[in-house]
Design a protein around this motif. Structure first.
Motif, PDB file in Angstrom:
ATOM      1  N   PRO A 188      26.814 -27.601 -33.575  1.00 14.20           N
ATOM      2  CA  PRO A 188      25.372 -27.208 -34.586  1.00 14.20           C
ATOM      3  C   PRO A 188      26.184 -26.362 -35.608  1.00 14.20           C
ATOM      4  O   PRO A 188      26.945 -25.263 -35.492  1.00 14.20           O
ATOM      5  N   SER A 226      20.329 -29.129 -36.358  1.00 14.56           N
ATOM      6  CA  SER A 226      20.387 -27.930 -36.320  1.00 14.56           C
ATOM      7  C   SER A 226      19.306 -27.026 -36.352  1.00 14.56           C
ATOM      8  O   SER A 226      19.221 -25.662 -36.706  1.00 14.56           O
ATOM      9  N   PHE A 286      17.619 -23.713 -34.763  1.00 12.09           N
ATOM     10  CA  PHE A 286      18.865 -22.943 -33.906  1.00 12.09           C
ATOM     11  C   PHE A 286      18.939 -21.466 -34.367  1.00 12.09           C
ATOM     12  O   PHE A 286      18.764 -21.050 -35.719  1.00 12.09           O
ATOM     13  N   GLU A 338      18.589 -29.601 -20.698  1.00 13.59           N
ATOM     14  CA  GLU A 338      18.163 -28.380 -21.222  1.00 13.59           C
ATOM     15  C   GLU A 338      18.947 -27.223 -20.293  1.00 13.59           C
ATOM     16  O   GLU A 338      19.284 -27.460 -19.148  1.00 13.59           O
ATOM     17  N   GLN A 367      19.361 -15.953 -25.743  1.00 14.55           N
ATOM     18  CA  GLN A 367      19.880 -15.819 -27.113  1.00 14.55           C
ATOM     19  C   GLN A 367      19.950 -14.362 -27.498  1.00 14.55           C
ATOM     20  O   GLN A 367      21.275 -14.065 -28.321  1.00 14.55           O
ATOM     21  N   ARG A 389      24.575 -26.389 -28.031  1.00 11.25           N
ATOM     22  CA  ARG A 389      23.554 -27.234 -28.341  1.00 11.25           C
ATOM     23  C   ARG A 389      22.432 -27.013 -27.251  1.00 11.25           C
ATOM     24  O   ARG A 389      21.251 -26.698 -27.588  1.00 11.25           O
ATOM     25  N   ASN A 408      20.975 -23.669 -28.165  1.00  8.68           N
ATOM     26  CA  ASN A 408      20.332 -23.615 -29.429  1.00  8.68           C
ATOM     27  C   ASN A 408      20.976 -22.675 -30.061  1.00  8.68           C
ATOM     28  O   ASN A 408      20.299 -21.778 -30.995  1.00  8.68           O
TER      29      ASN A 408
END
Length: 889
Positions: free
Chosen positions: A194, A201, A204, A234, A285, A308, A311
């Motif tokens: 990404p 992307s 992201f 996922e 994240q 990926r 993300n």
């Protein structure tokens, strides 16, 4: 007695090698070569070449020659001449994103540094692709270095199969620091990582990472486990370990979509494990961004899949599957590498699924081992175990010589192979750069600081300043911005004239004002009590001369007209603007001459001479006494007529050719031996009659050709108007004319070229021209100092916008005024930053500033060129600007 005087000339001594050498050291201008050796590099080009726009190809041609020179097998650029290329100490390219030529001249007064520090300026044709990518990926044509000497250090590698091993072909034999094994952005895109701005992307999250890392930056191992949901794979678990192998993050994640398969045999995740979990991807994240330092380097095995699943976008990565690389894109499994290199057992069968923490640690240790050991020793130690044989089994790649040469001939690769380092500093772009040294920043201030810090370590730098491009995106309407700017530029070239006689037409107004410059448009204003006219010129000089010379003119019917500029916000500082333009380095010693008209007498004479020449070819008269001579001369006369007729009438050509062959044959027969004199005379009489008849027909056809040529000559004289020789002759009596620029022929109403720009050697010559009346073919010519730089053809058509060029009511004039103030503020800051960049450059650096233009509908870009020189060379450089001609290359 006086001593006798010897009249014998004393013999000159033979030149010694030393004296011959001294003679050779004096060039044709009488300047010692030692002075040439002390001269700094500089850039020159002919005056008339300034009118032609440059392209991205032209710029890359100059940059490649400046960096590599003749020793690299390159020739001088075809459009300019770089003197003393070997003394060029560096290259600097600054790209001002979003700016065009129209922006520069609309805000000309704010660009103090750009217009004074750069003495060469050219229109730039916008490139369909990205300028920065085009520079680095451009192919070096004519590079004499063999393909094997570029790129992968093959010239320094020993003979044998080791150098053809896939690891050695990529990384070479020498050990590198951590940064030597980072994936470049180009490689990340190719391997489907990404990358910000690239397709796939979108949405992201980017980590808060520095744009540049070092060999001492920390390594972090990362591994993720996934399950199959309705939306694909996922994230279900993430593990992150630091450079010591300690786990700093280990989280289970609940996918937002319905799970179809937990993939337990690989992930180790079960329904029971995820049932109580509420942690989301967004929370993971955020935790990752907090844990990772700004200079962190992520390490993983097939790391693109992990990023990926997260993300997540991170610019600095090392992928162990690409460190221990195999042929044809194949990859080793992490389990195999850990067992062979680390002597560790991971992902064993007795375990249910993979342990992401264990896998992250294994990847981290593999990367650390590779960096510490070096590629050569890794290959020598594990070639048989991992790659299945000795290094000797590897052979040169089949059918790759052409593609390798093409790859290695990219400018960035050639620079690298020649020992020069290139650097890009700017905002992350949505394109691929063929460059390993890239630094990304979010503001122009950070870009400037980073540039100053790394200036001495790179010989070639490309800097991108994006503040104006970002400002454009924040505008309510960019089309309104360009329309307003176009309107402001147009207003500077408009004058109002009146009152005019009631019977005056647009043609009358155009005829009156065209003596001062090319008139683009005339609009009669009948709404007032008396008639007035709005006159729009192509160039500023025309409007200025109209105000200076036509204001107060008495027309034939007693009307005294007043000529004045419109009083608007955009014209309040026009006098200051015109004064700065007059002092512009590009306009030094250049005058503008208007009111030029074709010489009708010369045109008529040319047509008459042409007609006379045609008639002379058919004016052959025969008489009895000179019959043989006339017939003998006939082939030469017919041949001349044939050459002219060939370009006009093919039918006449065939007829004359036939007559020529027939006449030759009959003449030979008549002069043949054994023929009675009476019979010979009869033959000659017959031939004379035939030739006379043919000549009468040819004369009629040639008369028709002459009439056509006369009409063509008149048409050519009417449309061509001026020629450079006439202007040099008329203006050369004041001093040597260095260059002449004639305007291109227009396709509109004004087809005749009635103005020109002339460049002289010195300001004294310019003063002499302006203080003396100039006449051309008994017509007085209007002159003044030039205001329009040579690269501009028109101020009004500098950019085109949709809709009418005429002023339209603006319901949001206050909003437009506020936006213009904001744009002016951005321009001032940009100019100051360009000035700081220029001052920080070392002497003898070739500096290019590029305004790439917005797109084809919003006008051309603009290119500034200058070789920065020390204070000691500035006076010589200023002299060279006025005296140098374009040299032979």
């Amino acid at each position: 007695m006086a001593s006798p005087v010897c009249l014998k000339r004393k013999r000159e001594p033979s030149p010694t090698p030393e004296s011959s050498k001294r003679v050779k050291e004096i060039d044709r201008n009488g300047v010692p070569e030692s002075e040439h050796r002390s001269r700094p590099p500089r850039l020159t080009l002919p005056f008339d070449r300034l009118q032609e726009p440059v392209t991205l190809k032209d710029l890359t041609e100059l940059l490649q020659f400046a960096a590599l020179g003749k020793t690299g097998g390159l020739k001088q650029p075809s459009w300019c001449h770089l003197h003393h290329q070997r003394k060029v100490s560096g290259l600097s390219v600054v790209v001002l994103e979003g700016l065009s030529q129209a922006h520069f001249y609309r805000h000309y007064l704010y660009f103090k540094h750009l217009r004074t520090k750069y003495t060469s300026r050219h229109s730039y044709t916008p490139s369909p692709g990205n300028v920065i990518s085009g520079i680095f990926s451009s192919e070096v044509v004519g590079n004499s270095s063999p393909a094997g000497a570029l790129g992968d250090q093959t010239s320094a590698q020993p003979e044998g199969g080791l150098r053809w091993h896939p690891v050695i072909r990529k990384f070479g034999l020498e050990s590198r620091g951590l940064t030597g094994y980072l994936l470049t952005q180009e490689e990340m895109i190719k391997k489907h990582f990404p990358v910000h701005g690239m397709p796939g992307s979108e949405g992201f999250v980017c980590t808060d990472s520095d744009d540049c890392v070092t060999d001492s930056s920390p390594l972090y191992g990362l591994d993720c486990e996934m399950c199959l949901t309705e939306r694909g794979n996922e994230l279900t678990r993430i593990s992150l370990v630091d450079s010591r192998g300690s786990c700093v993050l280990d989280e289970l994640v609940k996918p937002p979509n319905r799970i179809l398969n937990y993939l337990t045999q690989f992930s180790g995740i079960t329904r029971a494990m995820l049932q109580p979990i509420t942690t989301t991807l967004r929370e993971v994240q955020s935790k990752l961004k907090k844990v990772l330092p700004r200079d962190a380097v992520l390490v993983g095995h097939s790391l693109d899949n992990d990023l990926r699943a997260l993300n997540l976008i991170h610019p600095h990565v090392i992928d162990t599957s690409l460190l221990y690389r195999r042929e044809f894109g194949q990859r080793f499994k992490l389990k195999v590498l850990a067992e062979t290199v680390l002597k560790k057992q991971i992902q064993t069968e007795e375990r249910r699924g993979h342990d992401p923490t264990e896998d992250a640690q294994a990847a981290l240790e593999l990367a650390q081992y590779f960096i510490h050991t070096g590629p050569r020793q890794v290959v020598e130690l594990y070639c048989e175990e991992l790659w299945g044989g000795s290094p000797a089994m590897y052979q040169p790649p089949v059918n790759r010589s052409t593609s390798t040469h093409k790859h290695n001939n990219r400018f960035a690769e050639v620079l690298k192979s020649s020992g020069q380092s290139a650097l890009f500093i700017g905002k992350r772009a949505e394109i691929t750069l063929a460059l390993s040294n890239q630094q990304w920043h979010s503001s122009d201030r950070e870009v400037l600081s980073s540039f100053k810090r790394g200036l001495e370590s790179h010989s070639f730098s490309v800097v991108q300043l994006s503040s104006f491009s970002d400002h454009l995106k924040s505008m309510i309407s960019t089309d309104q911005h360009y329309h307003t700017m176009s309107q402001r530029l147009r207003e500077m070239c408009v004058v109002f004239a009146g009152p005019l006689p009631s019977d005056y037409t647009e043609r009358d107004v155009r005829r009156l004002f065209s003596s001062r410059g090319t008139v683009r448009a005339v609009r009669l204003l009948n709404a007032t009590q008396r008639m007035h006219a709005e006159v729009e010129f192509e160039l500023l000089e025309g409007a200025v001369l109209a105000v200076e010379m036509l204001n107060g003119t008495l027309l034939h019917n007693g009307h005294i007209i007043k000529v004045q500029r419109p009083v608007k916000e955009s014209t309040l500082d026009l006098d200051v603007f015109l004064s700065c333009l007059q002092d512009d380095p590009l306009n030094a010693n250049v005058i503008y001459a208007a009111g030029l008209k074709a010489n009708a007498k010369t045109a008529r004479l040319a047509a008459k001479v042409n007609e006379t020449w045609l008639n002379a070819n058919a004016a052959a008269k025969f008489n009895g006494t000179g019959l043989n001579a006339n017939v003998a001369a006939l082939p030469d006369k017919v041949n001349r007529a044939r050459l002219h007729a060939k370009a006009n009438h093919s039918g006449l050509l065939e007829k004359v050719n036939g007559t020529l062959l027939n006449a030759k044959a009959k003449l030979a027969e008549a002069n043949g031996p054994g023929l009675h004199a009476k019979a010979k005379f009869a033959k000659l009489a017959e031939l004379s009659a035939e030739v006379n008849g043919t000549l009468l027909k040819a004369k009629a056809m040639l008369a028709e050709i002459a009439a056509e040529a006369k009409v063509g000559a008149r048409l050519q004289a009417k449309t061509a108007g001026l020629c450079e020789e006439d202007l040099r002759e008329a203006f050369g009596r004041y001093g040597a004319v260095k260059g002449v620029i004639l305007p291109a022929k227009h396709s509109g109403k004004q087809k005749r070229r009635r103005h020109a720009f002339l460049k002289y050697d010195s300001p004294d010559t310019v003063d002499a021209v302006l203080s003396s009346p100039v006449e051309l073919w008994d017509r007085k010519v209007s002159t003044r100092r030039a205001l329009t730089p040579p690269h501009l053809c028109s101020w009004v058509t500098m950019m085109t916008t949709t809709g009418s060029d005429r002023e339209t009511p603006d319901e949001s004039s206050q909003e437009t005024g506020r936006e213009e103030q904001e744009v002016a503020c951005v321009m001032r800051k940009l100019d100051r930053r360009v000035g700081k960049l220029f001052r920080s450059l070392p002497d003898n650096t070739l500096s290019i500033v590029l305004l790439p233009g917005h797109n084809s509908s919003h006008g051309d870009g603009l290119c500034f060129l200058e070789v920065k020189q020390g204070s000691a060379a500035l006076s010589d450089h200023a002299h060279n600007l006025n005296t140098d001609q374009f040299p032979d290359t």
